[in-house]
Design a protein around this motif. Structure first.
Motif, PDB file in Angstrom:
ATOM      1  N   LYS A   1       0.834  -1.210   0.000  1.00 55.22           N
ATOM      2  CA  LYS A   1       0.000   0.000   0.000  1.00 55.22           C
ATOM      3  C   LYS A   1       0.864   1.254   0.000  1.00 55.22           C
ATOM      4  N   ASP A   2       1.928   1.232   0.806  1.00 53.24           N
ATOM      5  CA  ASP A   2       2.834   2.388   0.845  1.00 53.24           C
ATOM      6  C   ASP A   2       3.526   2.598  -0.499  1.00 53.24           C
ATOM      7  N   ILE A   3       3.946   1.507  -1.136  1.00 51.47           N
ATOM      8  CA  ILE A   3       4.596   1.609  -2.447  1.00 51.47           C
ATOM      9  C   ILE A   3       3.627   2.193  -3.471  1.00 51.47           C
ATOM     10  N   ASP A   4       2.389   1.705  -3.472  1.00 52.09           N
ATOM     11  CA  ASP A   4       1.391   2.236  -4.409  1.00 52.09           C
ATOM     12  C   ASP A   4       1.134   3.716  -4.179  1.00 52.09           C
ATOM     13  N   SER A   5       1.036   4.112  -2.903  1.00 55.11           N
ATOM     14  CA  SER A   5       0.788   5.530  -2.618  1.00 55.11           C
ATOM     15  C   SER A   5       1.981   6.391  -3.039  1.00 55.11           C
TER      16      SER A   5
ATOM     17  N   VAL B   1      12.150  18.683  -7.849  1.00 53.80           N
ATOM     18  CA  VAL B   1      13.213  17.671  -7.926  1.00 53.80           C
ATOM     19  C   VAL B   1      13.515  17.151  -6.527  1.00 53.80           C
ATOM     20  N   LYS B   2      13.549  18.041  -5.545  1.00 51.96           N
ATOM     21  CA  LYS B   2      13.771  17.601  -4.151  1.00 51.96           C
ATOM     22  C   LYS B   2      12.653  16.676  -3.689  1.00 51.96           C
ATOM     23  N   ARG B   3      11.409  17.027  -4.006  1.00 56.81           N
ATOM     24  CA  ARG B   3      10.282  16.172  -3.611  1.00 56.81           C
ATOM     25  C   ARG B   3      10.367  14.807  -4.279  1.00 56.81           C
ATOM     26  N   LYS B   4      10.706  14.801  -5.578  1.00 52.31           N
ATOM     27  CA  LYS B   4      10.806  13.526  -6.301  1.00 52.31           C
ATOM     28  C   LYS B   4      11.941  12.673  -5.744  1.00 52.31           C
ATOM     29  N   ASP B   5      13.060  13.294  -5.441  1.00 52.62           N
ATOM     30  CA  ASP B   5      14.187  12.544  -4.877  1.00 52.62           C
ATOM     31  C   ASP B   5      13.833  11.940  -3.523  1.00 52.62           C
ATOM     32  N   LYS B   6      13.152  12.721  -2.699  1.00 48.73           N
ATOM     33  CA  LYS B   6      12.742  12.235  -1.376  1.00 48.73           C
ATOM     34  C   LYS B   6      11.785  11.050  -1.518  1.00 48.73           C
ATOM     35  N   ASN B   7      10.821  11.169  -2.433  1.00 51.23           N
ATOM     36  CA  ASN B   7       9.872  10.076  -2.645  1.00 51.23           C
ATOM     37  C   ASN B   7      10.557   8.850  -3.251  1.00 51.23           C
ATOM     38  N   GLN B   8      11.504   9.081  -4.153  1.00 53.24           N
ATOM     39  CA  GLN B   8      12.228   7.961  -4.773  1.00 53.24           C
ATOM     40  C   GLN B   8      13.054   7.209  -3.732  1.00 53.24           C
ATOM     41  N   LEU B   9      13.667   7.956  -2.827  1.00 55.59           N
ATOM     42  CA  LEU B   9      14.448   7.331  -1.769  1.00 55.59           C
ATOM     43  C   LEU B   9      13.556   6.473  -0.864  1.00 55.59           C
ATOM     44  N   ALA B  10      12.391   7.022  -0.492  1.00 58.25           N
ATOM     45  CA  ALA B  10      11.457   6.259   0.338  1.00 58.25           C
ATOM     46  C   ALA B  10      10.960   5.022  -0.406  1.00 58.25           C
ATOM     47  N   LEU B  11      10.729   5.163  -1.705  1.00 59.38           N
ATOM     48  CA  LEU B  11      10.264   4.036  -2.514  1.00 59.38           C
ATOM     49  C   LEU B  11      11.326   2.934  -2.579  1.00 59.38           C
ATOM     50  N   GLU B  12      12.578   3.320  -2.767  1.00 61.47           N
ATOM     51  CA  GLU B  12      13.661   2.327  -2.794  1.00 61.47           C
ATOM     52  C   GLU B  12      13.815   1.631  -1.453  1.00 61.47           C
ATOM     53  N   GLU B  13      13.679   2.383  -0.360  1.00 59.70           N
ATOM     54  CA  GLU B  13      13.765   1.766   0.972  1.00 59.70           C
ATOM     55  C   GLU B  13      12.656   0.746   1.179  1.00 59.70           C
ATOM     56  N   LEU B  14      11.435   1.103   0.748  1.00 65.45           N
ATOM     57  CA  LEU B  14      10.321   0.161   0.892  1.00 65.45           C
ATOM     58  C   LEU B  14      10.532  -1.090   0.035  1.00 65.45           C
ATOM     59  N   ARG B  15      11.034  -0.916  -1.166  1.00 66.23           N
ATOM     60  CA  ARG B  15      11.272  -2.082  -2.032  1.00 66.23           C
ATOM     61  C   ARG B  15      12.377  -2.975  -1.452  1.00 66.23           C
ATOM     62  N   ASP B  16      13.419  -2.358  -0.889  1.00 66.78           N
ATOM     63  CA  ASP B  16      14.478  -3.144  -0.247  1.00 66.78           C
ATOM     64  C   ASP B  16      13.938  -3.899   0.960  1.00 66.78           C
ATOM     65  N   ARG B  17      13.094  -3.211   1.723  1.00 66.12           N
ATOM     66  CA  ARG B  17      12.496  -3.858   2.908  1.00 66.12           C
ATOM     67  C   ARG B  17      11.606  -5.026   2.487  1.00 66.12           C
ATOM     68  N   LYS B  18      10.835  -4.833   1.418  1.00 66.80           N
ATOM     69  CA  LYS B  18       9.976  -5.901   0.921  1.00 66.80           C
ATOM     70  C   LYS B  18      10.819  -7.084   0.448  1.00 66.80           C
TER      71      LYS B  18
END
Length: 199
Positions: free
Chosen positions: A23-27, A99-116
């Motif tokens: 759900k977090d990844i989708d959001s 760009v800062k917002r996208k980078d922050k979201n991309q970092l969170a997305l990568e962390e979630l994918r690594d955790r998954k």
């Protein structure tokens, strides 16, 4: 009080954790697309409104403001010279912000994918086969196999070859040679030259 309730609830199952991560990844993916759309929208609005204000101010100054001195003329022209620089700076600031917002979201997305991925590796090692297969089928489906395309041979056009003949003999496919002028040596074709070299 919240810590006590959390302990009473117990630890979340792996399935619940993976569903929450999905759900977090989708959001985050939706937020990424929304940020891209917002950036385009704000950039378009900025350019549109700045052009409209620029033209309106130019018309106003042209029709209603007549400078009498050199200083007034400079004061009239100065905003028109500085406004494109100001608009460019605002556009760069807007771009930097998104760009800062996208980078922050991309970092969170990568962390979630690594955790998954880490949780799925633990599932492979610790869970029973039936439960692991169920979880992996739901959260880590195998990549789709590319469909094999049938190999159809495309016909290759054959090259037309000239028939080999003896020296000087003409075949029906061979073009007529120009009439021979007296006193000149006969011209040899490239094939005839090759035949002379081989001899």
């Amino acid at each position: 009080m919240g810590a006590i309730l959390a302990k009473l609830r117990g630890k979340k199952s792996t399935l619940e954790v993976l569903e929450e991560i999905d759900k977090d990844i989708d959001s985050l993916i939706k937020l990424k697309h929304r940020n891209t759309q917002l950036e385009k929208h704000y950039a378009g609005q900025l350019i549109m409104w700045s052009v409209l204000v620029y033209v309106a101010a130019a018309l106003f100054c042209y029709f209603y403001f007549t400078p009498t001195s050199y200083l007034e003329r400079v004061m009239q022209i100065l905003p028109f010279l500085l406004s494109p620089v100001l608009i460019w700076a605002i556009r760069k600031l807007l771009r930097w912000y998104f760009v800062k917002r996208k980078d922050k979201n991309q970092l969170a997305l990568e962390e979630l994918r690594d955790r998954k991925k880490k949780i799925l590796e633990e599932v492979k090692e610790k869970e029973s086969y039936k439960k692991a297969k169920e979880i992996l089928d739901k959260f880590d489906p195998p990549p789709p196999q590319p469909k094999p395309t049938p190999a159809t041979a495309t016909p290759v056009p054959r090259l037309r070859q000239r028939p080999m003949t003896a020296r000087g003999a003409r075949t029906p496919n061979m073009p007529r040679s120009p009439p021979r002028q007296p006193g000149l040596a006969p011209m040899l074709t490239p094939q005839q030259q090759l035949m002379l070299i081989q001899i």
